[in-house]
Enzyme design. Structure first.
Site, PDB file in Angstrom:
ATOM      1  N   MET A   1     -12.196  -8.976 -60.242  1.00 40.04           N
ATOM      2  CA  MET A   1     -12.740  -8.892 -58.890  1.00 40.04           C
ATOM      3  C   MET A   1     -11.728  -9.367 -57.860  1.00 40.04           C
ATOM      4  O   MET A   1     -11.644  -8.815 -56.752  1.00 40.04           O
ATOM      5  CB  MET A   1     -14.031  -9.698 -58.790  1.00 40.04           C
TER       6      MET A   1
ATOM      7  N   LYS B   1     -26.512 -49.303 -66.312  1.00 40.48           N
ATOM      8  CA  LYS B   1     -26.591 -49.672 -67.725  1.00 40.48           C
ATOM      9  C   LYS B   1     -27.485 -50.883 -67.955  1.00 40.48           C
ATOM     10  O   LYS B   1     -28.234 -50.928 -68.946  1.00 40.48           O
ATOM     11  CB  LYS B   1     -25.180 -49.946 -68.257  1.00 40.48           C
TER      12      LYS B   1
ATOM     13  N   GLU C   1     -19.336 -31.969 -69.953  1.00 41.73           N
ATOM     14  CA  GLU C   1     -20.589 -32.159 -69.213  1.00 41.73           C
ATOM     15  C   GLU C   1     -20.975 -30.944 -68.372  1.00 41.73           C
ATOM     16  O   GLU C   1     -22.162 -30.683 -68.157  1.00 41.73           O
ATOM     17  CB  GLU C   1     -20.490 -33.400 -68.318  1.00 41.73           C
TER      18      GLU C   1
ATOM     19  N   PHE D   1     -14.844 -49.745 -63.832  1.00 39.98           N
ATOM     20  CA  PHE D   1     -14.416 -48.652 -64.708  1.00 39.98           C
ATOM     21  C   PHE D   1     -15.499 -47.573 -64.790  1.00 39.98           C
ATOM     22  O   PHE D   1     -16.655 -47.857 -65.049  1.00 39.98           O
ATOM     23  CB  PHE D   1     -14.114 -49.202 -66.100  1.00 39.98           C
ATOM     24  N   GLN D   2     -15.115 -46.358 -64.550  1.00 43.53           N
ATOM     25  CA  GLN D   2     -15.981 -45.175 -64.567  1.00 43.53           C
ATOM     26  C   GLN D   2     -17.146 -45.298 -63.593  1.00 43.53           C
ATOM     27  O   GLN D   2     -18.225 -44.745 -63.816  1.00 43.53           O
ATOM     28  CB  GLN D   2     -16.476 -44.859 -65.984  1.00 43.53           C
TER      29      GLN D   2
END
Length: 580
Positions: free
Chosen positions: A478, A164, A52, A114-115
């Site tokens: 760097m 959802k 993602e 969940f999630q």
């Protein structure tokens, strides 16, 4: 939309009506209704990334290179949290983005389902605005408002969190008022423009300090900058994000300013009597120590973000407006009043003295490839094709800004404010999607490229001919450079042990893999990379301990630059002192 539709269908239909052509995303349980709606239509192209975070950076590259909004679709929980770095990056660099995140059903919110995560809470401080939509009837209006906020004023990311059950529920869209609460000021105050023009006409040592706001304003703003410079004769410098707004081949070009800017740009800013800030924000990488920054200059600051003016550096004149519109107003008034460019010969005489130090020169070698030389040869080989360049973050990023010369806006895509390693590859993918016929090259470091290297698979899946040019010095360069300067060379975990074989890795993903180790083979290797019609990864082995100079040490004044000639001591030599 008058008939009832599911929330998912409302979302897709509204995005289509708003002109969205591409969505970057990754499916999961909480967005499956939206993915089902995507499956049933053919107007919006979905690009399946491999993580993602890659979706967010790809959307940034798409937006930055095209001027359109980037759209991201991810699932709840880890899908949303994985996108946070890219969202923050877009906020810092003013990239218009719409992020749609799935969420657990409304009845489960707050139950540690969940999630589940508090996406609105997590992203409150890294978005321009965010929403949790609980009524599908309000979804269309929310999407339209989100687009308006993301693309107007100072652009940035806006997030819509969509449970959802809202995606599944049927509803008829409610009419909503047209964005009553967010109306950024785009037109400048004519009286302030008049003051700015008179200050500019009277200046003896003016400098245009330009930033990414000019590029965000659109191609007309870059054209206006070029005309304003031609009318006034003033020299031009730029932030990292503003490169390309003014052509690097222009006689008035001073190069980038700031921590790794040119000697002439930083000294011109210091010795100017008037600084005209056009769409930049006086960030710390430009100003150095604030009490020593441009002590004798009056300052005009033009910015669409009201909060940026006087936030860091006090301006004698602040103008809240779209910088393109402000420059057009200045041009019109300058012509109307018959102003001519000031005689700036003395000013350019001093500037040319600073230029004579050739602060971007570097020691070359016949036995190892100097990274600066590699960038210059890449530029020479590609400049006729006007490529789009992305970068990761580190020394290679600054060398690219210094030695790759940009003539046009929207050709330089890099992570400025947040400094996000792993930005370059997915950004290149987004840019290639937006510009299928363009040459797109990600200039990378061997450490940064590994941050989102899984996106090689995305380029393979969509037949994208992206090129990756890795400057491989086997260090987090760097970090190693700072450890040399600040920590007596104690290289604590900055050496890249156990590097992959990039050639074999590229081949495993279906790319062409190449390695360049000999300076004599550099030009031929670049030509071979460019001639190949598909994606190519080049492992260019460069000098391990080369430093990115000039450099302003942390906490120093913006004129206290370490140059190649005085790298060890950090002291200004007598020749340099004589030019001040």
């Amino acid at each position: 939309m008058t008939s009832e539709r599911s929330g998912a269908d409302i979302l897709i239909e509204t995005l289509t009506e708003l002109g969205v052509e591409v969505v970057f995303g990754y499916p999961g349980g909480a967005v499956l209704p939206i993915y089902d709606a995507l499956f049933k239509q053919d107007k919006i192209r979905h690009i399946l990334v491999r993580q993602e975070g890659g979706a967010a950076h790809a959307a940034e590259g798409y937006a930055r290179s095209s001027g359109k909004i980037g759209v991201v679709l991810v699932t709840s929980g880890p899908g949303a949290t994985n996108a946070v770095t890219g969202i923050t990056d877009a906020l810092m660099d003013s990239i218009p983005m719409l992020v749609i995140t799935g969420q657990v059903g409304t009845s489960l919110i707050g139950s540690d389902a969940f999630q589940e995560c508090d996406t609105v809470g997590i992203t409150r401080h890294c978005t321009k605005h965010n929403y949790l939509v609980k009524d599908p009837a309000e979804l269309e209006g929310t999407i339209r408002e989100a687009f308006h906020i993301a693309t107007s004023g100072r652009p940035g990311p806006v997030l819509i969190d969509l449970p959802k059950d809202v995606q599944v529920a049927q509803a008829r869209s409610k009419p909503m008022p047209v964005h009553p609460g967010y109306r950024p000021q785009t037109e400048p105050d004519p009286k302030l423009i008049e003051t700015a023009v008179e200050m500019l006409a009277a200046a003896e040592r003016p400098v245009f300090y330009t930033g990414g706001g000019i590029i965000n304003s659109g191609p007309a703003a870059s054209a206006a900058l070029r005309e304003l410079q031609a009318l006034t004769g003033a020299p031009v410098t730029s932030t990292l994000m503003g490169l390309g707004a003014y052509p690097a081949s222009g006689d008035a070009w001073l190069g980038m300013l700031g921590m790794h800017g040119t000697y002439e740009a930083n000294w011109a800013m210091n010795q100017a009597d008037l600084i005209v800030n056009l769409g930049a924000r006086f960030d710390d990488r430009v100003t150095g120590r604030l009490d020593a920054f441009a002590p004798n200059a009056r300052k005009i600051h033009i910015d669409i973000d009201r909060s940026s003016i006087n936030k860091i550096i006090r301006a004698e004149l602040g103008i809240v407006a779209d910088v393109g519109r402000a420059m057009e107003a200045m041009i019109a008034l300058w012509k109307q009043r018959g102003h001519k460019a000031q005689d700036l010969d003395n000013w350019f005489g001093r500037i040319n003295g600073w230029r004579a130090l050739k602060s971007l020169d570097f020691p070359n070698s016949t036995t190892e490839i100097m990274p600066q030389h590699a960038i210059r040869r890449l530029w020479e080989a590609t400049k006729h094709r006007d490529p789009i360049i992305t970068t990761e973050v580190g020394q290679h990023q600054m060398w690219s800004a210094q030695h790759f010369h940009f003539e046009q806006p929207n050709k330089w895509l890099t992570s400025g404010g947040l400094g996000t390693m792993g930005y370059g590859l997915p950004a290149a993918i987004g840019a290639q999607i937006a510009n299928p016929d363009a040459l797109v090259i990600d200039i990378a470091g061997e450490a940064s490229i590994q941050m989102n290297i899984q996106e090689l698979g995305t380029a393979t899946q969509y037949n994208l001919p992206v090129k990756i040019f890795i400057l491989n010095n086997e260090y987090m360069g760097m970090v190693r450079q700072w450890q040399d300067l600040t920590y007596a060379g104690r290289y604590s975990h900055s050496y890249s042990d156990a590097l992959p074989d990039f050639v074999k890795l590229a081949e495993a993903y279906g790319w062409k893999g190449m390695r360049i180790e000999d300076p004599a083979a550099l030009d031929g290797g670049i030509a071979e990379m460019l001639a190949y019609p598909g994606p190519v990864m080049v492992d260019c082995r460069v000098a391990k301990l080369a430093n990115c100079l000039p450099m302003i040490p942390s906490g120093a004044a913006h004129t206290d630059m370490i140059l190649q000639a005085n790298e060890v001591s950090g002291e200004m030599d007598d020749e340099a002192k004589a030019l001040v």
